[in-house]
Scaffold this active site. Sequence first.
Site, PDB file in Angstrom:
ATOM      1  N   LYS A  83      40.154  51.483  39.442  1.00  0.00           N
ATOM      2  CA  LYS A  83      39.905  50.717  40.659  1.00  0.00           C
ATOM      3  C   LYS A  83      41.197  50.439  41.420  1.00  0.00           C
ATOM      4  CE  LYS A  83      38.321  46.394  40.499  1.00  0.00           C
ATOM      5  NZ  LYS A  83      37.473  45.187  40.567  1.00  0.00           N
ATOM      6  N   ARG A 131      44.341  51.707  46.378  1.00  0.00           N
ATOM      7  CA  ARG A 131      45.623  52.082  46.987  1.00  0.00           C
ATOM      8  C   ARG A 131      45.565  53.455  47.619  1.00  0.00           C
ATOM      9  NH1 ARG A 131      46.246  48.348  43.162  1.00  0.00           N
ATOM     10  NH2 ARG A 131      48.060  46.947  43.139  1.00  0.00           N
ATOM     11  N   GLY A 157      39.395  40.640  45.144  1.00  0.00           N
ATOM     12  CA  GLY A 157      40.652  39.955  45.380  1.00  0.00           C
ATOM     13  C   GLY A 157      41.782  40.930  45.645  1.00  0.00           C
ATOM     14  N   ARG A 188      38.567  31.913  45.708  1.00  0.00           N
ATOM     15  CA  ARG A 188      39.785  32.328  45.026  1.00  0.00           C
ATOM     16  C   ARG A 188      41.022  32.023  45.859  1.00  0.00           C
ATOM     17  NH1 ARG A 188      38.776  38.203  42.515  1.00  0.00           N
ATOM     18  NH2 ARG A 188      40.786  37.731  41.566  1.00  0.00           N
ATOM     19  N   SER A 207      52.443  39.101  39.080  1.00  0.00           N
ATOM     20  CA  SER A 207      51.219  39.487  39.789  1.00  0.00           C
ATOM     21  C   SER A 207      51.441  40.785  40.539  1.00  0.00           C
ATOM     22  CB  SER A 207      50.788  38.395  40.768  1.00  0.00           C
ATOM     23  OG  SER A 207      49.746  38.858  41.607  1.00  0.00           O
ATOM     24  N   ASP A 245      43.331  42.019  32.968  1.00  0.00           N
ATOM     25  CA  ASP A 245      41.941  42.297  33.343  1.00  0.00           C
ATOM     26  C   ASP A 245      41.061  42.641  32.146  1.00  0.00           C
ATOM     27  OD1 ASP A 245      42.127  41.782  36.043  1.00  0.00           O
ATOM     28  OD2 ASP A 245      42.662  43.838  36.565  1.00  0.00           O
ATOM     29  N   ARG A 252      37.644  32.835  33.716  1.00  0.00           N
ATOM     30  CA  ARG A 252      37.279  33.679  32.584  1.00  0.00           C
ATOM     31  C   ARG A 252      37.518  33.010  31.235  1.00  0.00           C
ATOM     32  NH1 ARG A 252      39.014  39.582  35.160  1.00  0.00           N
ATOM     33  NH2 ARG A 252      37.030  39.830  36.274  1.00  0.00           N
ATOM     34  N   ARG A 276      33.236  41.775  34.644  1.00  0.00           N
ATOM     35  CA  ARG A 276      33.870  42.070  33.360  1.00  0.00           C
ATOM     36  C   ARG A 276      33.258  41.239  32.228  1.00  0.00           C
ATOM     37  NH1 ARG A 276      37.389  45.744  34.867  1.00  0.00           N
ATOM     38  NH2 ARG A 276      38.686  45.446  36.723  1.00  0.00           N
TER      39      ARG A 276
END
Length: 437
Positions: free
Chosen positions: A23, A28, A96, A124, A169, A317, A348, A389
Site C-alpha cells: 500500500k 507513492r 491517513g 485522526r 514517522s 502497522d 489499536r 488490520r
Amino acid sequence: MTINYIVQPGGKLTGRIRVPGDKSISHRSVMLGSLAQGTTRVTGLLEGEDVLCTLGAFRAMGVQAEGPSGGRLVIHGVGLRGLKPPHQALDMGNSGTAMRLMAGILAGQPFDSELIGDASLSRRPMGRVVDPLRAMDASIASAEGGRPPLRIKGGRQLRGIDYALPVASAQVKSCLLLAGLYAEGETAVTEPAPTRDHSERMLRGFGYRVQTQGARISLRGGGGLTACAIDVPADISSAAFFLVGAGIAPDSDLTLEHVGINPTRIGMLNILKLMGANIELLNAREVGGEPVADLRVRTAPLRGIRIPADQVPLAIDEFPALFIAAACANGETVLSGAHELRVKESDRIAVMAQGLKRLGIEARETPDGIVIRGGRLLGGEVDSHGDHRIAMAFAMAALRADGRVTVSDCKNVDTSFPGFANLATRAGLSIEVRSGR
C-alpha cells in the site's frame, strides 16, 4: 451496509499465495507518477480503496490515467507544476497516509484545496504535518485539535527547513520531503529512529537527488521528476496476517510470494523470529530498487518476549497480527514505546486488548503499549471498530480458538486488502463473509 466475518475454529494454512501489492509503495507510485514528466507504468498496484482515493484525487486535478486493472496502471504525468485546481474537496477516505502526503504536495500548489476523509480519518491528528508545513510558510487551516478537514491556501512560496522529527514517522518525513520539492533551498528531516524509506527510494527512481547522511534525509527544491516503470512488491503488512496464521495453526506450511522485505519494514519478521517462528526467506532479489523474497512459514511453538525498542517503528502497522501471535505464545509478551498505535485507524492498543479479553486472553494496556500473556483462545464475538488490520488479525485468531470467532465491522478491510476472505479461504481458513444493515 455492515460486513462481519464468521470464522470457524481450527484448520491450517498451506500452499503458495501472493497477497496484494504494497500500500505504501502504491500510494507513492500514483503520487510521483502524476507529478513526473512522461508516462509511468505501474504493475502490482494495490487496488484497495485507500489507493483509489489517491488516484481519484489526482484525476480531480487533471491527471489522466488508464486502469487500474489487474494491478496495472498507466499514469500520464503532468509535471510538478502541472496540476489543476480541483472543483471540490479531495476525499482521502480512510487513508491517513494519503492525507498526510497529499498535504505536503498541495502546500506547494498555486491553487486552494481541501482534504477530507471518512469518520475514522476525521478523528485522526494531522498536527504532526500541519505544524512543520506551517514552518515552511504553508497556509493550512484544520479543525479543532489539528484534525481534518485540512484547508490549504495556494500561492505560497515554501521555504526549506531542517526539521527534527519528535516521533519516528515515515508519513511526516515523506510529507515534508514532498513539500520540499516546491520549496526554496534545502529541506531536511532528521529521524529519531529509522522508518520506512519508500519515498526516498522512489524519488531517486524518478531521477530526483535525495541525500541520506545517517539519520538525516534531505533534498533541494527546483528539480523535476522523470517517468519510470514501477513493479510494486506484495505488501509485508498484508502478509503479516498469513505469517502469523501459519505460525500458530498446527501442521501449516505456507509460502507467500514476491513479498517486499525493505530493511525499514521487516520489524515484524525480526520480532516473530525472536518469538521462535519458523520463517525462511527464499529467492531473495531486487525489483525496481526494492528488495523482495518468497517467505515460507511453518508451524512452530512461540514464546513471549519483550519486544526490542528498535523494532517498534519497523513493525508499527503489523502489531495487530503480532498481538495474536503473542496470545498464542508461551509466557508474556511486553510492548512499550508504541504510543503511535493509539492514533491509527482506531486506538489499536485499546481495541486489541478488548478483543483479546473477549477471547479469554489476559491483556493489560499501558500508556504506550500492552502486556499479553499467552493462553487458551476461546470463541467469541469481537468488534474491530472499523479497523481493517484488527479485523484480519482476529480472523486469523480462529485458527487456534476453541470455538467460532465472529468479527464485526469489517468493511474497511477493502481499504488495504481487497479479496482477503477469498485468499484466506484458498489458504485454508474457514471464513464466511456476512453482510447486513
